[in-house]
Design a protein around this motif. Structure first.
Motif, PDB file in Angstrom:
ATOM      1  N   HIS A 106       0.729  -1.191   0.072  1.00  0.00           N
ATOM      2  CA  HIS A 106      -0.022   0.063   0.157  1.00  0.00           C
ATOM      3  C   HIS A 106       0.858   1.186  -0.103  1.00  0.00           C
ATOM      4  CE1 HIS A 106      -2.867  -2.909   1.239  1.00  0.00           C
ATOM      5  NE2 HIS A 106      -3.760  -2.040   0.789  1.00  0.00           N
ATOM      6  N   PHE A 107       0.795   2.063  -0.863  1.00  0.00           N
ATOM      7  CA  PHE A 107       1.435   3.261  -1.138  1.00  0.00           C
ATOM      8  C   PHE A 107       0.368   4.502  -1.331  1.00  0.00           C
ATOM      9  CE2 PHE A 107       2.875  -0.784  -2.942  1.00  0.00           C
ATOM     10  CZ  PHE A 107       3.933  -0.794  -2.311  1.00  0.00           C
ATOM     11  N   ASN A 108       0.953   5.440  -0.505  1.00  0.00           N
ATOM     12  CA  ASN A 108       0.238   6.664  -0.330  1.00  0.00           C
ATOM     13  C   ASN A 108       0.556   7.694  -1.289  1.00  0.00           C
ATOM     14  OD1 ASN A 108      -1.720   8.578   0.458  1.00  0.00           O
ATOM     15  ND2 ASN A 108      -1.079   9.059   2.416  1.00  0.00           N
ATOM     16  N   ALA A 109      -0.395   8.394  -2.233  1.00  0.00           N
ATOM     17  CA  ALA A 109       0.254   9.640  -3.150  1.00  0.00           C
ATOM     18  C   ALA A 109      -0.639  10.725  -2.742  1.00  0.00           C
ATOM     19  CB  ALA A 109      -0.272   8.924  -4.690  1.00  0.00           C
ATOM     20  N   LEU A 110      -0.025  11.555  -2.115  1.00  0.00           N
ATOM     21  CA  LEU A 110      -0.643  12.765  -1.650  1.00  0.00           C
ATOM     22  C   LEU A 110      -0.755  13.581  -2.803  1.00  0.00           C
ATOM     23  CD1 LEU A 110       1.049  13.702   1.751  1.00  0.00           C
ATOM     24  CD2 LEU A 110      -1.191  13.006   1.332  1.00  0.00           C
ATOM     25  N   TYR A 111      -1.728  14.296  -3.020  1.00  0.00           N
ATOM     26  CA  TYR A 111      -2.287  14.756  -4.519  1.00  0.00           C
ATOM     27  C   TYR A 111      -1.683  16.102  -4.806  1.00  0.00           C
ATOM     28  CZ  TYR A 111      -5.765  15.960  -7.868  1.00  0.00           C
ATOM     29  OH  TYR A 111      -6.444  16.402  -9.178  1.00  0.00           O
ATOM     30  N   GLY A 112      -1.339  16.823  -3.865  1.00  0.00           N
ATOM     31  CA  GLY A 112      -0.530  18.088  -3.970  1.00  0.00           C
ATOM     32  C   GLY A 112      -1.239  19.471  -3.727  1.00  0.00           C
ATOM     33  N   ASN A 113      -0.757  20.598  -3.389  1.00  0.00           N
ATOM     34  CA  ASN A 113      -1.535  21.844  -3.248  1.00  0.00           C
ATOM     35  C   ASN A 113      -1.864  22.376  -4.682  1.00  0.00           C
ATOM     36  OD1 ASN A 113      -1.115  21.680  -0.411  1.00  0.00           O
ATOM     37  ND2 ASN A 113       0.739  22.639  -0.594  1.00  0.00           N
ATOM     38  N   VAL A 145      -2.311   1.921  -4.814  1.00  0.00           N
ATOM     39  CA  VAL A 145      -2.102   3.398  -4.561  1.00  0.00           C
ATOM     40  C   VAL A 145      -3.325   3.945  -3.792  1.00  0.00           C
ATOM     41  CG1 VAL A 145      -1.840   5.675  -5.744  1.00  0.00           C
ATOM     42  CG2 VAL A 145      -0.763   3.519  -6.544  1.00  0.00           C
ATOM     43  N   LEU A 146      -2.762   4.617  -2.848  1.00  0.00           N
ATOM     44  CA  LEU A 146      -4.018   5.325  -1.861  1.00  0.00           C
ATOM     45  C   LEU A 146      -3.907   6.721  -1.989  1.00  0.00           C
ATOM     46  CD1 LEU A 146      -2.833   3.520   1.542  1.00  0.00           C
ATOM     47  CD2 LEU A 146      -4.736   2.816   0.037  1.00  0.00           C
ATOM     48  N   LEU A 147      -5.164   7.364  -1.882  1.00  0.00           N
ATOM     49  CA  LEU A 147      -5.546   8.745  -2.161  1.00  0.00           C
ATOM     50  C   LEU A 147      -6.281   9.239  -1.083  1.00  0.00           C
ATOM     51  CD1 LEU A 147      -4.988  10.939  -4.317  1.00  0.00           C
ATOM     52  CD2 LEU A 147      -7.255  10.260  -5.267  1.00  0.00           C
ATOM     53  N   GLU A 148      -6.110  10.298  -0.295  1.00  0.00           N
ATOM     54  CA  GLU A 148      -6.913  10.771   1.049  1.00  0.00           C
ATOM     55  C   GLU A 148      -7.002  12.330   0.724  1.00  0.00           C
ATOM     56  OE1 GLU A 148      -4.703  10.738   4.573  1.00  0.00           O
ATOM     57  OE2 GLU A 148      -2.796  11.169   3.603  1.00  0.00           O
ATOM     58  N   PRO A 149      -8.132  12.476   1.454  1.00  0.00           N
ATOM     59  CA  PRO A 149      -8.554  14.024   1.739  1.00  0.00           C
ATOM     60  C   PRO A 149      -7.625  14.346   2.835  1.00  0.00           C
ATOM     61  CG  PRO A 149     -10.656  12.500   1.919  1.00  0.00           C
ATOM     62  CD  PRO A 149      -9.243  11.802   1.894  1.00  0.00           C
ATOM     63  N   THR A 160     -12.816  16.340   1.161  1.00  0.00           N
ATOM     64  CA  THR A 160     -13.969  15.347   1.573  1.00  0.00           C
ATOM     65  C   THR A 160     -13.599  14.047   0.838  1.00  0.00           C
ATOM     66  OG1 THR A 160     -15.402  16.016  -0.434  1.00  0.00           O
ATOM     67  CG2 THR A 160     -15.306  17.491   1.714  1.00  0.00           C
ATOM     68  N   ALA A 161     -14.440  13.120   1.294  1.00  0.00           N
ATOM     69  CA  ALA A 161     -14.481  11.653   0.584  1.00  0.00           C
ATOM     70  C   ALA A 161     -14.739  11.877  -0.739  1.00  0.00           C
ATOM     71  CB  ALA A 161     -15.307  11.084   1.361  1.00  0.00           C
ATOM     72  N   ALA A 162     -15.915  12.802  -0.955  1.00  0.00           N
ATOM     73  CA  ALA A 162     -16.491  12.869  -2.265  1.00  0.00           C
ATOM     74  C   ALA A 162     -15.577  13.377  -3.279  1.00  0.00           C
ATOM     75  CB  ALA A 162     -17.672  13.805  -2.521  1.00  0.00           C
ATOM     76  N   ASP A 163     -14.721  14.575  -2.739  1.00  0.00           N
ATOM     77  CA  ASP A 163     -13.588  15.033  -3.826  1.00  0.00           C
ATOM     78  C   ASP A 163     -12.614  13.840  -4.196  1.00  0.00           C
ATOM     79  OD1 ASP A 163     -14.582  17.778  -3.220  1.00  0.00           O
ATOM     80  OD2 ASP A 163     -13.214  17.835  -1.600  1.00  0.00           O
ATOM     81  N   THR A 164     -12.355  13.007  -3.212  1.00  0.00           N
ATOM     82  CA  THR A 164     -11.275  11.963  -3.519  1.00  0.00           C
ATOM     83  C   THR A 164     -11.850  10.862  -4.467  1.00  0.00           C
ATOM     84  OG1 THR A 164     -10.402  12.488  -1.456  1.00  0.00           O
ATOM     85  CG2 THR A 164      -9.583  10.573  -2.434  1.00  0.00           C
ATOM     86  N   PHE A 165     -12.999  10.550  -4.020  1.00  0.00           N
ATOM     87  CA  PHE A 165     -13.700   9.429  -5.072  1.00  0.00           C
ATOM     88  C   PHE A 165     -13.944  10.007  -6.455  1.00  0.00           C
ATOM     89  CE2 PHE A 165     -14.723   7.182  -0.842  1.00  0.00           C
ATOM     90  CZ  PHE A 165     -14.137   5.951  -1.267  1.00  0.00           C
ATOM     91  N   ALA A 166     -14.131  11.155  -6.570  1.00  0.00           N
ATOM     92  CA  ALA A 166     -14.373  11.742  -7.866  1.00  0.00           C
ATOM     93  C   ALA A 166     -12.956  11.514  -8.569  1.00  0.00           C
ATOM     94  CB  ALA A 166     -14.800  13.232  -7.742  1.00  0.00           C
ATOM     95  N   PHE A 181      -9.254   4.409  -2.010  1.00  0.00           N
ATOM     96  CA  PHE A 181      -9.626   5.613  -0.919  1.00  0.00           C
ATOM     97  C   PHE A 181      -8.801   5.373   0.465  1.00  0.00           C
ATOM     98  CE2 PHE A 181     -12.418   7.808   2.484  1.00  0.00           C
ATOM     99  CZ  PHE A 181     -12.078   8.928   2.210  1.00  0.00           C
ATOM    100  N   LEU A 182      -7.999   5.942   0.966  1.00  0.00           N
ATOM    101  CA  LEU A 182      -7.564   5.982   2.296  1.00  0.00           C
ATOM    102  C   LEU A 182      -8.396   7.096   3.130  1.00  0.00           C
ATOM    103  CD1 LEU A 182      -3.668   6.892   3.399  1.00  0.00           C
ATOM    104  CD2 LEU A 182      -5.655   7.128   4.780  1.00  0.00           C
TER     105      LEU A 182
END
Length: 264
Positions: A106-113, A145-149, A160-166, A181-182
């Protein structure tokens, strides 16, 4: 395996490479880390030293972040960062190599500002491409790959979760199924999301869960969040993975809340 200790935010009184052994001594068999190096492509000797610290401690690495930039300086990931695309893609191979050697999946990819000089749509288009590349890069080792709010970072667009699931839906449309989803219950709660509703709708699809209490991002029981109830319900609905302990606490009191077996 119930809990995995995030050794980037906990046990920080110790040098980083001593923290896996300290987690083991505290009674835990698993650890996770944010990106533990200063660059996306660290020297082989530094990677080897990190891996040896994990294996010598006798713990399992359950999670590792991709390079997220200068986190203390406010960076929150390279996935959507225009101008650092090649760096992120170089990082994928390093992350996958560590995962393959240590059995981490499991590898968390922070989205970025958000970057003021670019339109959000430009960054979002790049993000999907980079997430797909990351997913393809770890697929060969059975990786996710994990993606999180994230909270506390105004320029970070996934609140939000909705932002991330989109975003996850866009990666699925692009042909990959291993971006998940993380569910960081602390970030979701602080951002005002309906955590109970997120659990009811998505727990079976969670790629990982992380916890901290609120207010304060402290250990469970130091705040007001019903973390135990949320974990129990997530498991009832199908989540089977470990729970990431990603909170702030001094080492002496970090795990006094947890019922665990001491390490031999």
């Amino acid at each position: 395996m119930t809990y995995t200790v995030n050794c980037s935010i906990l046990l920080t009184e110790l040098p980083l490479l001593e923290r896996p052994a300290a987690a083991k001594a505290a009674g835990f068999d698993a650890v996770e880390f944010w990106w533990p190096f200063d660059s996306s492509t660290p020297a082989d000797a530094d990677v080897t030293a990190f891996e040896r610290a994990i294996t010598d401690a006798g713990v399992q690495l359950t999670g590792l972040n991709f390079n997220a930039g200068n986190m203390p300086g406010g960076d929150r990931g390279l996935v959507s960062w225009k101008g650092r695309c090649s760096e992120f893609k170089d990082n994928i191979a390093v992350v996958a190599g560590i995962g393959e050697r240590l059995g981490c999946k499991h590898f968390n990819a922070l989205y970025g500002n958000r970057q003021e000089e670019f339109r959000p749509e430009e960054q979002d288009e790049l993000a999907v491409k980079n997430l797909v590349a990351a997913a393809e890069g770890v697929a060969g080792i059975g990786g996710t790959v994990l993606l999180e709010p994230v909270s506390g970072a105004p320029a970070y667009p996934l609140k939000t979760a909705a932002d991330t699931f989109a975003v996850i839906a866009k990666t699925q449309a692009a042909g990959v199924a291993n971006v998940k989803f993380l569910a960081d219950f602390y970030h979701l709660a602080v951002n005002g999301d309906d955590v109970e509703a997120v659990i009811e709708e998505h727990a079976k699809d969670f790629g990982h869960i992380q916890i901290a209490d609120n207010p304060g991002r402290g250990a469970p029981g130091t705040g007001e969040l019903p973390l135990g109830e949320w974990i129990t319900r997530s498991r009832e609905l199908g989540y089977t993975g470990p729970i990431g302990l990603e909170y702030k606490a001094e080492a002496a009191q970090a795990f006094t809340w947890a019922i665990r077996q001491p390490a031999n």
